[in-house]
Design an enzyme around this catalytic site. Structure first.
Site, PDB file in Angstrom:
ATOM      1  N   GLY A 642       0.834  -1.319  -0.034  1.00 41.62           N
ATOM      2  CA  GLY A 642      -0.022  -0.051   0.032  1.00 41.62           C
ATOM      3  C   GLY A 642       0.895   1.255  -0.034  1.00 41.62           C
ATOM      4  N   GLY A 643       0.107   2.631   0.216  1.00 40.67           N
ATOM      5  CA  GLY A 643       0.818   3.697   0.363  1.00 40.67           C
ATOM      6  C   GLY A 643       2.211   3.814   1.319  1.00 40.67           C
ATOM      7  N   TYR A 644       2.063   2.790   2.455  1.00 42.01           N
ATOM      8  CA  TYR A 644       3.029   2.812   3.396  1.00 42.01           C
ATOM      9  C   TYR A 644       4.231   2.122   2.923  1.00 42.01           C
ATOM     10  CZ  TYR A 644       5.067   2.347   8.094  1.00 42.01           C
ATOM     11  OH  TYR A 644       5.874   2.080   9.246  1.00 42.01           O
ATOM     12  N   GLY A 645       4.037   0.959   2.273  1.00 45.37           N
ATOM     13  CA  GLY A 645       5.021   0.044   1.685  1.00 45.37           C
ATOM     14  C   GLY A 645       4.604  -1.401   1.630  1.00 45.37           C
ATOM     15  N   LYS A 646       5.248  -2.233   1.765  1.00 45.79           N
ATOM     16  CA  LYS A 646       4.930  -3.556   1.717  1.00 45.79           C
ATOM     17  C   LYS A 646       4.911  -4.434   3.111  1.00 45.79           C
ATOM     18  CE  LYS A 646       6.792  -4.693  -2.880  1.00 45.79           C
ATOM     19  NZ  LYS A 646       7.658  -5.725  -3.612  1.00 45.79           N
ATOM     20  N   VAL A 647       4.196  -5.458   3.029  1.00 46.71           N
ATOM     21  CA  VAL A 647       3.849  -6.205   4.170  1.00 46.71           C
ATOM     22  C   VAL A 647       4.288  -7.813   3.904  1.00 46.71           C
ATOM     23  CG1 VAL A 647       2.330  -7.085   6.010  1.00 46.71           C
ATOM     24  CG2 VAL A 647       2.033  -4.856   5.160  1.00 46.71           C
ATOM     25  N   LYS A 661       5.093  -5.081   8.612  1.00 47.63           N
ATOM     26  CA  LYS A 661       4.892  -3.943   7.930  1.00 47.63           C
ATOM     27  C   LYS A 661       6.122  -3.133   7.704  1.00 47.63           C
ATOM     28  CE  LYS A 661       1.211  -0.082   8.289  1.00 47.63           C
ATOM     29  NZ  LYS A 661       0.314   0.443   9.156  1.00 47.63           N
ATOM     30  N   ASP A 757      -9.650   5.879  12.262  1.00 45.42           N
ATOM     31  CA  ASP A 757      -9.490   5.370  10.917  1.00 45.42           C
ATOM     32  C   ASP A 757     -10.434   4.184  10.892  1.00 45.42           C
ATOM     33  OD1 ASP A 757      -9.162   5.580   8.242  1.00 45.42           O
ATOM     34  OD2 ASP A 757      -7.281   4.610   8.219  1.00 45.42           O
TER      35      ASP A 757
END
Length: 955
Positions: A642-647, A661, A757
């Site tokens: 996602g926008g944060y990075g990979k998991v 994460k 959220d």
């Protein structure tokens, strides 16, 4: 003694220089070569070290340069082939620098790790090098609005990961390339969502091979070229299409009979070609908003029977298409209809305008037909009706207003008004903002290539765009005070043009970083306009000449002040160096002692808001440990992004599965969110809240280690993505589990926590379908001094966001309750909160009728629930959801009250609220075999604040 001191200073300078020079030598040389070719490189690019000294627009991972983000920086010159030396480069965005000219170097094909190549609105020319086809990781290729010539490189077909392909508004020529066994072509791009090739000089026929049923295209734009021959029937196989433009070409022949297979299509533009044969049958195209068929050579035919069967239609443009007969009165009753242009045809008989016509109608233009009578039983109407050139207007002395063509409106159709203040009188060059502050705004022009309305004077669409822009800027922490829009107009290419001004927050002008951030969200398509009004867009940023960090402004400082400051600075510098030597030695001794006793000694205050995280029960992992547990972060263990990075999925030595994460470079903006999530989750322990096992803050990495939750998110199950069937009892259990988790955060956590959220992607399901609340990146603890609310910047996800919080910026637990109410509606409808421009809360509120069974909501409820017998307690469930989404927070229940109500509903349904979830259905057992889906992906990171990432999503 003096010589000894100077020798010591020299040693210190050498050591400092060695420490500061952190950038890889090859990368540093390449950047300096680029700067040498540019006449106006950003200030600071002459300093010693790009990564260590923080060059504007340069992003680094360790010692390697991984991104160059410099849109709208007034760069001039060529792009040197030396850029190929940046072998770790992942993102390159030089958009809106019209002074960048010359060819794109062929050596750009050596940037094997490049994922985003964005050069919108520059001055590059010459052919696009075929070596671009060797960038196998490329996801985003945007070369539009330059002066590229030659052909589309067939090698683009090798880019199997490509999602966004935009080469519009250039001078490309020749045929559309497709594969032939030995040569690649565009038909190989099965993962592409966007083909944008409008406003070029492409010629030849459209190969039928270009389209196939395996494609996932959303936009196909080939308008304003020189294409000939028929429109291939294979276009009708791509059922994901939403916008199709082939207008302003030389296409001929009959239109494919299977166009009505495109049931997701919003915009169809086929005007100004040479199509023949009968009009196509568009019956069943329920999503069609805009239809342009003007100026073709269709065979004479009666008004199509499908006219009144297009429920979403807003705009019909069929000038000069040889249609004849009478237009049925039912057509004008389509609820969204705004504009009908059928002039220069063979329409005849009586025109009926009956009561019940669309309240949105603004124009019916039937000039130059053969209409002999107007039957106006509707009485008065507030739209323009034009019948000039028809027999009904040829009687002597006719003065009816519909017999004249109205003059074009010369007054501005829309301009953002001031917000309850008087516009300021500003000095030269400055502009008064909507909040009546004088400033130098960042400006540019939106060019919408598709739109779902035709009334350009309708302010509601522009207000929605303004609100959407401001919410985006605020949620991504971009320093914007206000925005204004003006002068909406249609250009000759049927594009909607709209001027934008963005005003700085707290200053009279933007610095380079802020301008780069604003330009980047448009060039990279990170910002998405409201889909219920606007389609695909291009933004053209104007030259910005008032950077607040422009070094030229500092030259106004007096020479005397400079000399005095230099003298004082020299003395101060000498003292600081001597003190620094002493402090350095003391610091090293302290660090050695601290590292032995404190596992968080390496926490970087500059990136974490200033203090070591206070942890309870979580441990610090080293990078090497996590590398081992994930098999070197292999693709096989990549379970989401996602926008944060990979998991990544990892396995501890004990055999326990974990979810890691991992923030990507460029998203580690959220030191505050990172620290918040560690501190909050480490002291949160509840069966309905995801457990944090630890974190990694090592080697410049930010990683969070969670318990592994195997069955993905609630969103995955509601959408059918996970394969898990959720009947009514399972949905009630999930709702109760999520409510209990949220109640714990509000009432039992110390201090209480507001999640901020809550949404279906943040509710995870474990192996027994127990709900767990996840993702605390936006959470806010409530301190003792904060009575009832926290005043804070608005963050969250559109559709779930509490409107009272949005308006007042006062965050309370009731803001979570509102989001939870939206979640409850999502649970019973399986619809996204905002879907096709419709807001679920509003839709339910309008459709509800408590006098009828199931409140008259059968059409909106998810059929998977099963309606053989009305689900017990469903009406009470709806009542609870609607009480949670009351506009005023004081009218909403607490989460404790919500939990009790769901428990009561479960008892009505014959269920035990305290029983553990079971997993007995065949569909569930089947879904849990193999590698399960995982929730830490895509929307899990939406609107998390900070600088936007390069993640591309469908428009």
């Amino acid at each position: 003694m003096a010589s000894a001191i100077w020798l010591l200073l020299l040693v210190v300078f050498v050591q400092v220089s060695i420490i500061a020079a952190v950038t890889d030598g090859g990368d540093s040389s390449a950047l300096k070569s680029l700067a040498a070719d540019w006449k106006s490189a950003p200030p600071g690019w002459g300093s010693a070290d790009p990564c260590g000294d923080g060059w504007v627009g340069i992003g680094c991972t360790g010692s390697r340069v991984t991104s160059i983000i410099l849109p709208n920086m007034n760069l001039e010159g060529d792009l040197s082939g030396d850029i190929s030396a940046l072998s770790e480069l992942q993102q390159l965005d030089l958009s809106y620098n019209k002074g960048l000219t010359g060819p794109l170097p062929a050596s750009i094909g050596n940037l094997k790790k490049l994922t985003n190549l964005i050069l919108v609105g520059c001055g590059f020319n010459g052919p696009i090098p075929g070596t671009i086809g060797s960038l196998e990781l490329l996801r985003f290729l945007s070369l539009n609005s330059n002066a590229f010539t030659g052909r589309i490189p067939p090698t683009v077909g090798n880019l199997s990961n490509l999602y966004w392909l935009d080469m519009a508004d250039n001078q490309l020529e020749g045929p559309i390339p497709v594969s032939d066994g030995s040569t690649p072509g565009l038909d190989m791009l099965l993962n592409a969502g966007h083909f944008h090739f409008g406003k070029n000089k492409l010629s030849g026929t459209i190969p039928s091979q270009l389209f196939n049923s395996k494609m996932t295209l959303i936009h196909v734009l080939f308008e304003s070229n020189q294409l000939t021959g028929p429109l291939p029937s294979t276009l009708g196989l791509v059922k994901t299409l939403e916008v199709v433009r082939f207008d302003n070409n030389l296409l001929s022949g009959r239109l494919p009979s299977n166009l009505n297979n495109l049931t997701s299509l919003h915009d169809l533009f086929l005007s100004n070609n040479e199509f023949t044969g009968p009009l196509p049958d568009l019956t069943g195209m329920s999503s069609l908003n805009t239809l342009y068929l003007s100026n073709n050579s269709f065979a004479s035919s009666d008004v199509p029977s499908w006219f009144p069967t297009l429920p979403s239609l807003t705009t019909l443009m069929m000038e000069n298409t040889q249609v004849q007969g009478e237009v049925p009165a039912e057509f004008f009753k389509l609820p969204h209809l705004q504009t009908v242009v059928l002039k220069h045809n063979g329409l005849n008989g009586t025109l009926d305008i009956e009561p019940g016509f669309s309240t949105q109608l603004k124009l019916i233009d039937l000039q130059s037909n053969s209409i002999s009578e107007l039957n106006d039983t509707a009485g008065t109407y507030n739209f323009d009706l034009i019948l000039a050139g028809n027999p009904v207007c040829e009687e002597t002395g006719t003065t009816e207003p519909y017999c004249t063509v109205p003059q074009p409106n010369s007054s501005p159709l829309y301009s953002t008004p001031s917000k309850n203040c008087l516009p300021a009188s500003c000095s030269s060059g400055q502009v008064s903002s909507p909040t009546c502050r004088c400033a130098h705004p960042y400006t540019g022009t939106f060019q919408f290539r598709g739109l779902l309305f035709s009334n350009l004077g309708n302010s509601s669409s522009y207000v929605a765009l303004e609100q959407s822009l401001m919410q985006f800027f605020q949620s991504h922490q971009i320093p914007v005070d206000s925005v204004s829009l003006s002068n909406p107009r249609m250009d000759p290419f049927e594009y909607l043009l709209l001027n934008l001004r963005v005003f700085p927050y707290g200053e009279d002008s933007f610095n380079r970083t802020a301008v780069s951030m604003i330009a980047f969200v448009f060039s990279n398509q990170t910002y998405k306009p409201p889909k219920n009004f606007f389609g695909p867009y291009v933004f053209q940023g104007d030259l910005y000449e008032n950077f607040s960090d422009d070094p030229k402004k500092s030259k106004k400082t007096s020479i005397a002040i400079i000399i005095g400051a230099a003298a004082g600075g020299s003395v101060l510098f000498l003292l600081l160096v001597l003190a620094g030597i002493y402090a350095y030695r003391q610091k090293k001794r302290a660090e050695m002692a601290t590292n032995k006793s404190n596992p968080f000694a390496n926490w970087d205050p500059k990136k974490s808001s200033g203090s070591i995280p206070q942890l309870k029960g979580a441990r610090a992992f080293s990078f090497e440990e996590l590398k081992k547990y994930t098999n070197n972060f292999s693709d096989a263990n990549d379970i989401g992004s996602g926008g944060y990075g990979k998991v990544y999925r990892g396995t501890l030595p004990t055999g326990e599965l974990i979810a890691i994460k991992r923030a990507q470079q460029g998203s580690m903006q959220g030191g505050l969110e990172f620290k918040t999530e560690i501190e909050l989750l480490s002291r949160v322990h509840h069966k309905n809240v995801v457990s944090l096992l630890g974190f990694c803050f090592d080697r410049g990495e930010q990683m969070l280690i969670y318990e592994y939750v195997p069955n993905g998110s609630l969103s995955d199950s509601l959408s059918g993505k996970s394969g898990i069937r959720l009947d009514w009892t399972r949905r009630l259990k999930i709702a109760l589990g999520a409510a209990r988790g949220l109640q714990y955060l509000h009432e039992l956590a110390n201090p209480p926590i507001i999640h901020r959220d809550i949404k279906s992607t943040n509710i995870l399901l474990d192996d027994r379908l127990n709900a767990k609340v996840a993702d605390f990146g936006l959470s806010k603890p409530m301190g003792d001094s904060e009575k009832g609310h926290v005043t804070t910047q608005v963050k969250g996800t559109m559709g779930y966001l509490d409107p009272e919080y949005y308006m007042t910026q006062q965050l309370t637990e009731k803001s979570d309750v509102y989001s939870f109410g939206v979640l409850l509606l999502e649970i019973i409808t399986a619809r996204r909160p905002i879907e096709r421009g419709k807001y679920i809360v509003r839709e339910i509120r309008v459709a509800m009728d408590k006098t009828k069974s199931l409140y008259n909501l059968q059409e909106m409820l998810d059929s998977t629930i099963g309606f053989a017998a009305p689900p017990k307690g469903l009406e009470k469930f709806v009542d609870l959801a609607m009480s949670c989404v009351e506009e005023s927070a004081v009218d909403r229940p607490t989460m404790g009250e919500v939990v009790k109500e769901i428990e009561t509903i479960m008892q009505m349904a014959g269920m035990n609220p305290n029983a553990e979830s079971a997993s007995s259905s065949a569909t569930y057992e089947e879904a849990t075999k193999g590698v399960p889906l995982h929730p830490y992906s895509d929307e899990s990171f939406a609107y998390s604040g900070g600088f936007p990432t390069s993640k591309v999503e469908p428009q």
